[in-house]
Design an enzyme around this catalytic site. Structure first.
Site: not given
Length: 214
Positions: A48-50, A52
């Site tokens: 997902g969001c890199f 994070c």
């Protein structure tokens, strides 16, 4: 004043040079040989969001560097806009450079799986779409075996099937500079995004006390 002959002076100079060379050689032998540069390893994960994923891995002892980027697609030098809005096939991902004497590849894979939702086939948390799907990119047969074994281990623990893919590693394209270390450069925006996206709440729901280090 007594004047030395040229041959005498040449002999003295030669003896001095020989002595100096011997002393220098002896000194060099006393010095310890410089150690060879330590070999570091790397691994690539998409969760997902890199921002994070990068933040999570930076908390692991033995991790030397994390870089946000894109991999797994068919477009060279992709931009964030292309990856998030077009059909590039790329995943938002993070390249993790680590010291294998401190943390093993197996430990990194286990940590990764416990900090994502490996049952979500549509993306991760509030981010949906192909670029946000989870995957482990492997470079060797041993890495593949490790990743597949870890996925098998957690499959019996979670309420839904694990859909995280194991994919052969491809070219990793670093993301734009403003994405690198985003959680450090923009801490307030990052914390708001992470909380609003429900990432930690969902991970806690799935993994309980096994989910740590957020």
């Amino acid at each position: 004043m007594r004047i030395r002959s040229a041959p005498f002076i040449a002999i003295v100079a030669g003896v001095a040079a020989t002595s100096l060379a011997f002393i220098s050689s002896a000194g060099a032998e006393d010095k310890p040989a410089s150690e060879a540069p330590k070999h570091m390893s790397s691994a690539v994960f998409a969760g997902g969001c890199f921002w994070c994923v990068e933040s999570d891995f930076d908390k692991v002892d033995g991790v030397i560097e994390t870089v946000s980027g894109y991999t797994g697609g068919h477009v060279a030098n992709p931009t964030y806009k292309q990856v998030s809005h077009e059909d590039t096939g790329h995943y938002e991902s993070v390249k993790v450079t680590y010291d294998p004497d401190v943390v093993s590849y197996n430990q990194l894979v286990t940590y990764f799986l416990h900090h994502i939702d490996p049952t979500d086939a549509d993306g991760q948390f509030c981010d949906k779409g192909e670029s946000y799907r989870s995957a482990i990119f492997v470079s060797t047969p041993d890495e593949r075996a490790t990743a597949e074994a870890d996925i098998s281990d957690v499959s019996g623990v979670l309420p839904s099937p694990v859909v995280t893919k194991v994919i052969n590693a491809d070219t990793f394209w670093p993301a734009e500079d403003y994405h690198q270390d985003y959680y450090q450069k923009n801490p307030l925006k990052y914390r708001y995004y992470r909380a609003a996206c429900g990432r930690d709440a969902r991970v806690k729901e799935l993994w309980g006390d096994e989910a740590t280090g957020h």
